[in-house]
Scaffold this active site. Structure first.
Site, short mmCIF file in Angstrom:
data_model
loop_
_atom_site.label_atom_id
_atom_site.label_comp_id
_atom_site.label_asym_id
_atom_site.label_seq_id
_atom_site.Cartn_x
_atom_site.Cartn_y
_atom_site.Cartn_z
N TYR A 1 -5.39 0.70 4.44
CA TYR A 1 -4.13 0.14 4.93
C TYR A 1 -3.58 1.08 5.99
O TYR A 1 -3.57 2.29 5.82
CB TYR A 1 -3.13 0.01 3.78
CG TYR A 1 -1.77 -0.49 4.22
CD1 TYR A 1 -1.59 -1.81 4.66
CD2 TYR A 1 -0.65 0.34 4.19
CE1 TYR A 1 -0.36 -2.27 5.06
CE2 TYR A 1 0.60 -0.13 4.57
CZ TYR A 1 0.75 -1.43 5.01
OH TYR A 1 1.98 -1.90 5.40
N ASP B 1 -6.05 8.34 9.51
CA ASP B 1 -4.70 7.95 9.07
C ASP B 1 -4.39 8.75 7.81
O ASP B 1 -4.87 8.42 6.72
CB ASP B 1 -4.66 6.44 8.82
CG ASP B 1 -3.27 5.97 8.42
OD1 ASP B 1 -2.40 6.82 8.19
OD2 ASP B 1 -3.07 4.74 8.34
N LYS C 1 5.42 9.54 5.50
CA LYS C 1 5.72 9.89 4.10
C LYS C 1 6.22 11.34 3.93
O LYS C 1 7.36 11.61 4.26
CB LYS C 1 4.53 9.53 3.22
CG LYS C 1 4.26 8.00 3.31
CD LYS C 1 3.35 7.42 2.28
CE LYS C 1 3.41 5.89 2.37
NZ LYS C 1 2.22 5.23 2.84
C1 LIG Z 1 2.21 4.10 3.97
C2 LIG Z 1 1.08 4.06 4.92
C3 LIG Z 1 1.20 3.53 6.20
C4 LIG Z 1 2.45 2.82 6.68
O1 LIG Z 1 3.55 3.65 6.73
P1 LIG Z 1 5.01 2.97 6.76
O2 LIG Z 1 5.94 4.13 6.92
O3 LIG Z 1 5.15 2.23 5.48
O4 LIG Z 1 5.02 2.06 7.94
C5 LIG Z 1 0.14 3.62 7.07
N1 LIG Z 1 -1.00 4.20 6.69
C6 LIG Z 1 -1.17 4.73 5.46
C7 LIG Z 1 -2.46 5.40 5.11
C8 LIG Z 1 -0.14 4.66 4.53
O5 LIG Z 1 -0.33 5.15 3.31
#
Ligand SMILES: *Cc1c(COP(=O)(O)O)cnc(C)c1O
Length: 433
Positions: free
Chosen positions: A147, A242, A270
């Site tokens: 994701y 990511d 995060k």
């Molecule tokens: C949470 C997450 C996102 C998206 O971040 P948001 O601040 O919710 O837009 C993208 N990539 C990864 C791996 C994530 O865990």
């Protein structure tokens, strides 16, 4: 809003459904995956959430990852109070983002420059734009089970036809948005090589969560990630890690540090905002210097580098380093998961449970013969089995993320006493059931 003592989560959910889609502002919060009504929380401290009815819960969701020190860590709260008294937003140059940028750049050798944005989604969207500009190519390769936020180009899953083909994972995404997104399953080097031999000259970047943690916890073989890096390099495509979840959770240098693999670009979010909205993309200067105003890639943000996220984030990261939180978080995670597993096995006769952990992340699932590394290898009946356990724990005041495809998190506030309490609650709940 003042929440009166007599109001219930159920009443608030009914009201909320009238004014917001599904009654929530992000889908998983609705409890749709596990059934039942979502709990409405009114406050939190340390490892404990309190709902609007006054009931408390030990929190293993932790806002889906940012709160590595727990809710309202006293040191971070002090920094937030100072921020309240200093400035809430500048929309101008200031030293707070500089300090966070310098700290991150000093920790991660191949991160030379960083740009702050407001969410992980924005970070990924911007990193892809940079990769396309840097290579002059249009296509992106991603993996099923990763994701990357809700940007159109990546709300895409594998198509039913040829390897690499994609179809949209959401309504409202035109075929023109996803035509340039290729999708492969995780854990398969051969498919990566095949696809690159056909499409390599068109692929701007390959993006992957080096620790996929948004569809269960699909821990990848190091050899697969190394192969991915070398194939991308050979074909002139950028490698984007990511690390929105794994960054500063898997140690100070994230998964890339643990693996010894240097991506060209990395995305964060995060933890780096200490619980406030934030995201960032970073990497080698040759790529970040393509970004406006230095370069031709436009990207901007009214509240970008907001002082709350910058100052809370830096204080959080410094505390993680100072207190060397990672080893103790990992130890606590094993205490918790091994304890829970033996309780699950003792009382839950229907399904044999297992748990995949990595650092302070954990994911419960039914036992499988080999490690679960792809979406397709998640055992059947997982969702239903998880929903049952989720509600048993919730009833006794243990809050897991409300979906079997989300991972669990621990924080510094999860002391041995909190874990012992969790196990007592779990045992009480399973005994009754
Ligand atoms: C949470 C997450 C996102 C998206 O971040 P948001 O601040 O919710 O837009 C993208 N990539 C990864 C791996 C994530 O865990």
């Amino acid at each position: 809003m003042t929440v009166s003592q007599t109001i219930t989560s159920k009443e608030l959910f009914e009201r909320s459904k009238k004014v917001s889609p599904g009654g929530v502002h992000s889908p998983v919060r609705s409890f749709r995956s596990v059934g039942g009504n979502p709990v409405f929380f009114k406050s939190a401290q340390g490892a404990v959430l309190t709902d609007v009815e006054g009931k408390s819960y030990l929190d293993y969701c932790l806002s889906f990852g940012p709160l590595i020190l727990g809710h309202r860590d006293p040191e971070i709260e002090e920094v937030v109070k100072q921020t309240v008294e200093t400035a809430w937003s500048f929309g101008a140059a200031e030293p707070y983002s500089l300090e966070l940028a310098e700290w991150i750049v000093s920790k991660i050798p191949w991160v030379e420059k960083i740009r702050f944005v407001n969410s992980g989604t924005e970070a990924v969207m911007s990193a892809l734009r940079v990769a396309k500009a840097a290579t002059g190519r249009d296509k992106i390769l991603k993996f099923d089970g990763c994701y990357h936020g809700h940007l159109d180009a990546l709300l895409v899953k594998a198509g039913s036809g040829l390897a690499g083909e994609s179809s949209s994972d959401s309504a409202g995404i035109g075929s023109e948005m996803i035509r340039n997104t290729l999708v492969l399953p995780l854990d398969n080097e051969n498919l990566v090589e095949e696809l690159f031999s056909k499409e390599g000259k068109n692929i701007a970047a390959v993006i992957i969560e080096p620790l996929p943690a948004n569809y269960g916890l699909l821990v990848q073989r190091k050899e697969f990630l190394q192969k991915l890096a070398s194939v991308a390099k050979k074909h002139g495509a950028l490698l984007i890690f990511d690390e929105v979840i794994s960054g500063f959770r898997m140690g100070l240098t994230g998964m890339s540090g643990m693996l010894g693999i240097e991506p060209d670009l990395v995305t964060y979010g995060k933890i780096i905002g200490g619980g406030f909205p934030v995201g960032a993309y970073a990497g080698k200067a040759e790529f970040l210097d393509l970004v406006a105003p230095q370069g031709p890639v436009y990207q901007a943000g009214t509240l970008s580098a907001n002082p709350f996220g910058m100052r809370a984030g830096l204080a959080t990261l410094k505390k993680c380093e100072r207190d060397n939180v990672y080893a103790s978080l990992e130890e606590k995670t094993l205490q918790l998961t091994q304890g829970l597993l033996s309780i699950f096995r003792k009382y839950d006769v229907e399904s044999e449970w297992a748990c995949t952990t990595q650092g302070s992340l954990f994911w419960f699932h039914r036992k499988s013969a080999s490690p679960i590394r792809t979406v397709d290898s998640i055992p059947n009946g997982h969702k239903e089995a998880f929903a049952k356990v989720f509600h048993l724990l919730l009833g006794e005041g243990v809050y897991l993320a409300p979906s079997g495809y989300e991972v669990g998190f621990l924080s510094l506030a999860h002391t041995s006493e909190i874990i012992a309490q969790t196990l007592e609650k779990a045992e009480a709940s399973f005994k009754k059931a």
